[in-house]
Each structure stands twice: as C-alpha cells, then as structure tokens.
Enzyme design. Structure first.
Site, PDB file in Angstrom:
ATOM      1  N   GLU A  16     -16.407 175.819  71.290  1.00 54.21           N
ATOM      2  CA  GLU A  16     -16.356 175.267  72.450  1.00 54.21           C
ATOM      3  C   GLU A  16     -17.660 174.424  73.060  1.00 54.21           C
ATOM      4  O   GLU A  16     -17.786 174.102  74.103  1.00 54.21           O
ATOM      5  CB  GLU A  16     -16.122 176.395  73.341  1.00 54.21           C
ATOM      6  CG  GLU A  16     -15.138 177.569  73.368  1.00 54.21           C
ATOM      7  CD  GLU A  16     -13.745 176.112  73.413  1.00 54.21           C
ATOM      8  OE1 GLU A  16     -13.562 175.150  74.142  1.00 54.21           O
ATOM      9  OE2 GLU A  16     -12.646 177.018  73.502  1.00 54.21           O
ATOM     10  N   HIS A  38     -18.774 181.474  78.120  1.00 52.39           N
ATOM     11  CA  HIS A  38     -17.244 181.441  78.309  1.00 52.39           C
ATOM     12  C   HIS A  38     -16.893 183.210  78.136  1.00 52.39           C
ATOM     13  O   HIS A  38     -17.291 183.736  77.514  1.00 52.39           O
ATOM     14  CB  HIS A  38     -16.738 180.233  77.412  1.00 52.39           C
ATOM     15  CG  HIS A  38     -15.237 180.890  77.529  1.00 52.39           C
ATOM     16  ND1 HIS A  38     -14.086 180.796  77.859  1.00 52.39           N
ATOM     17  CD2 HIS A  38     -14.272 180.739  76.139  1.00 52.39           C
ATOM     18  CE1 HIS A  38     -13.173 181.019  77.432  1.00 52.39           C
ATOM     19  NE2 HIS A  38     -13.556 180.505  75.999  1.00 52.39           N
ATOM     20  N   HIS A  91     -13.157 186.205  78.270  1.00 52.73           N
ATOM     21  CA  HIS A  91     -11.871 186.498  78.123  1.00 52.73           C
ATOM     22  C   HIS A  91     -11.684 187.499  78.828  1.00 52.73           C
ATOM     23  O   HIS A  91     -11.301 188.497  78.804  1.00 52.73           O
ATOM     24  CB  HIS A  91     -11.069 186.322  77.004  1.00 52.73           C
ATOM     25  CG  HIS A  91     -11.012 185.326  76.087  1.00 52.73           C
ATOM     26  ND1 HIS A  91     -10.495 185.039  74.556  1.00 52.73           N
ATOM     27  CD2 HIS A  91     -11.086 183.769  76.375  1.00 52.73           C
ATOM     28  CE1 HIS A  91     -10.929 184.356  73.575  1.00 52.73           C
ATOM     29  NE2 HIS A  91     -11.421 183.036  75.073  1.00 52.73           N
ATOM     30  N   GLU A 112     -18.211 191.829  98.375  1.00 47.19           N
ATOM     31  CA  GLU A 112     -19.663 191.074  98.092  1.00 47.19           C
ATOM     32  C   GLU A 112     -18.663 189.978  97.347  1.00 47.19           C
ATOM     33  O   GLU A 112     -19.593 189.128  97.141  1.00 47.19           O
ATOM     34  CB  GLU A 112     -20.515 192.265  96.701  1.00 47.19           C
ATOM     35  CG  GLU A 112     -19.156 192.083  95.820  1.00 47.19           C
ATOM     36  CD  GLU A 112     -19.793 192.861  94.393  1.00 47.19           C
ATOM     37  OE1 GLU A 112     -19.232 193.324  93.842  1.00 47.19           O
ATOM     38  OE2 GLU A 112     -21.697 193.049  93.890  1.00 47.19           O
ATOM     39  N   HIS A 166      -6.130 181.885  79.573  1.00 49.82           N
ATOM     40  CA  HIS A 166      -7.108 181.338  79.230  1.00 49.82           C
ATOM     41  C   HIS A 166      -8.542 182.317  79.144  1.00 49.82           C
ATOM     42  O   HIS A 166      -8.967 183.866  78.348  1.00 49.82           O
ATOM     43  CB  HIS A 166      -7.822 179.795  78.143  1.00 49.82           C
ATOM     44  CG  HIS A 166      -8.757 179.793  76.952  1.00 49.82           C
ATOM     45  ND1 HIS A 166      -8.775 178.922  76.551  1.00 49.82           N
ATOM     46  CD2 HIS A 166      -9.535 180.913  77.239  1.00 49.82           C
ATOM     47  CE1 HIS A 166      -9.570 179.528  75.166  1.00 49.82           C
ATOM     48  NE2 HIS A 166     -10.427 180.132  75.484  1.00 49.82           N
TER      49      HIS A 166
HETATM   50  O1  2HA Z   1     -14.537 180.832  71.068  1.00 47.73           O
HETATM   51  O2  2HA Z   1     -12.539 181.777  73.261  1.00 47.73           O
HETATM   52  O3  2HA Z   1     -11.563 179.658  73.550  1.00 47.73           O
HETATM   53  C1  2HA Z   1     -13.292 181.413  71.077  1.00 47.73           C
HETATM   54  C2  2HA Z   1     -12.752 181.363  72.349  1.00 47.73           C
HETATM   55  C3  2HA Z   1     -12.080 179.784  71.572  1.00 47.73           C
HETATM   56 ZN    ZN Z   2     -11.966 181.442  75.107  1.00 47.66          ZN
END
Ligand code: 2HA
Ligand code: ZN
Length: 270
Positions: free
Chosen positions: A116, A139, A141, A169, A210
């Site tokens: 990414e 980033h 999940h 909050e 995602h």
């Molecule tokens: O690195 O999260 O979006 C793996 C991920 C791809």
């Molecule tokens: Zn990801």
C-alpha cells in the site's frame, strides 16, 4: 551512531503493531504504517550516505522528494514485528521526485515496503498540504467498521452521523467526520490517488469492505482516531437491528462541539 533498535520511532511502532494485532485489526499481513522522520532524527541512527538498495516506487510524489520514512514491509505480519523489527520494518528516503526509495535500514530478508506504499505516500503528501505537522499514515482492518460497511449507507455524511451518534466523544475526536471510498482494488496507484483526495478533508478514510486509513501528527493520535471509530462501529453493530429508544440528538452534538471547541464538518449536523 545510536542503536536504531532503541530509537523511539522503532520502539513505538513495535508497540503499536503488537497492540493492533491484539485488537484483531491486522490478521496475517493485514495493515501497514508509515512514519515520516526528520533528517536529523534519522541521522542519529543510520548513515544517510550508506544506501543498501534502491527500490522503484512506481509513482511520483515530488512533494516528498528527499523525505525519510519508516514503513512496515510487504507480506510482514504485525504479529511478528516485535520479534524481528529489522526484517519487518524499513527506513528509506524518497528520491527522484518519489520515483525511487533508497533503503537505509531494515527489510533484512530482502523484502520491500508495504504493497500500500502508493496510498501511504500520496496520503502523506495530501495531509502535509493541509497540516504540515502530519507525520503518520496508518491502515488496518477493524472488524466492526468493516462489518458496518456491508450494512450501512456509504454516503459520507450519513456514515459519519451514525458514528457520531454512537458515543458522545466521537464528534469531539473526529469533528471533520470520516470520508468513504467505495470498494476499489487495493495496492494500486488509483486507490492511492482516491485516498489522497479524500485525505484533504479528513484524517480518516474508510475503504468499504476492506478497512480504514488514518492520518495524524503522531501514532497515538492516529491510533486513537481509529480506535474511536471502531468503538462507535462496534456499538452500531450491536444495536443496528434493535429498536432505537434513545439517541444523541443533533442539538446534543452541537452542545458537545461548542463545549469542546471543535468545528464539525459544515452541514453535517442539522
Ligand atoms: O498489507 O492490508 O491493504 C496488506 C493490506 C492490504
Ligand atoms: Zn488492507
């Protein structure tokens, strides 16, 4: 030269990746972090002239030319960063208008930066254009947020208002709200460009089905943003199918914003 394994940026990223794994936000190789470092900071730990490898990035980012980043590696598991930081992490400098990255430390197994990387670097450039103090892009999940993107309208205003209504909050922590991208192919320059565009108006960009991107001035701020969104999404997923007897009203959202001196996104509170 000081020992880089004791550098605050390494010890803190190790703590954060471990913590994120424990939250269940970074299964397998899911998630990635990039941290912009000052040259003087990097120079305490690595020889700035000793380039280990030069890695093409596949994009251009003239605004980031000559800038140093600590980044997680592609295919690396957040679960394992603490056991092998020199394999899981890399310290690099962007050159040639962002077209190449010079590795100065890390990726010891011959690895490279996160898949990414385009989204991270383009997001850094976008955040720096609105906040010169921005240093982190993160980033991951988070489960409840991901779940919410399957059952909630993806309109940014509607999505944000629901999050704001889940915990008192929320409007204080992310008054600019969250921006939302529809499902897109990850790892591409296209999703990088779309994410960066959304980063100009908010520190949080949801990737439907995602995960989420967060940006901030330090790891605590950025982690805290995502933690707060995920908490709100968790409440939503618990109550979404139950009769709603009470809520946080728009007038209460305004009271919160006034009392804590934050400015919610224009037009997002009625
Ligand atoms: O690195 O999260 O979006 C793996 C991920 C791809
Ligand atoms: Zn990801």
């Amino acid at each position: 030269m000081k020992d880089i394994l004791n550098a605050p940026f390494v010890t803190e990223i190790v703590r954060t990746t471990t913590n994120m794994y424990r939250h269940g936000w970074d299964e397998r190789n899911g998630g990635n972090i990039s941290w912009m470092l000052d040259e003087a900071e990097a120079a305490q730990y690595v020889d700035l002239n000793a380039v280990i490898r030069t890695i093409p990035t596949g994009f251009q980012a003239p605004a980031l030319d000559g800038i140093y980043f600590l980044v997680t590696g592609t295919g690396e598991y957040f679960k394992n960063v603490r056991y092998d930081p020199v394999k899981s992490l890399g310290l690099l400098r962007l050159t040639d208008g962002g077209r190449n990255a010079q590795l100065l430390w890390g990726f010891a197994g011959g690895g490279t930066f996160t898949s990414e990387f385009p989204s991270h670097m383009m997001s850094h450039a976008a955040r720096l254009s609105v906040d010169p103090a921005n240093r982190i892009v993160l980033h991951c999940h988070p489960s409840n947020l991901l779940a919410m993107t399957f059952v909630h309208d993806l309109d940014e205003r509607a999505f944000t208002r629901t999050l704001w209504q889940m915990c008192s909050e929320c409007v204080v922590v992310f008054p600019e709200g969250v921006n939302v991208l529809p499902w897109m192919l990850y790892g591409t320059n296209e999703i990088g460009e779309a994410t960066a565009e959304k980063m100009k108006t908010a520190r949080l960009v949801v990737w439907a089905q995602h995960g989420i991107y967060g940006a901030g001035r330090d790891l605590d701020e950025t982690f805290g943003l995502i933690e707060t969104v995920e908490k709100a999404a968790e409440i939503y997923m618990k109550i979404a199918r139950l009769p709603r007897l009470n809520t946080i009203t728009d007038s209460q959202l305004r009271q919160l914003a006034d009392y804590f001196h934050v400015t919610p996104r224009e037009g997002w509170i009625d």
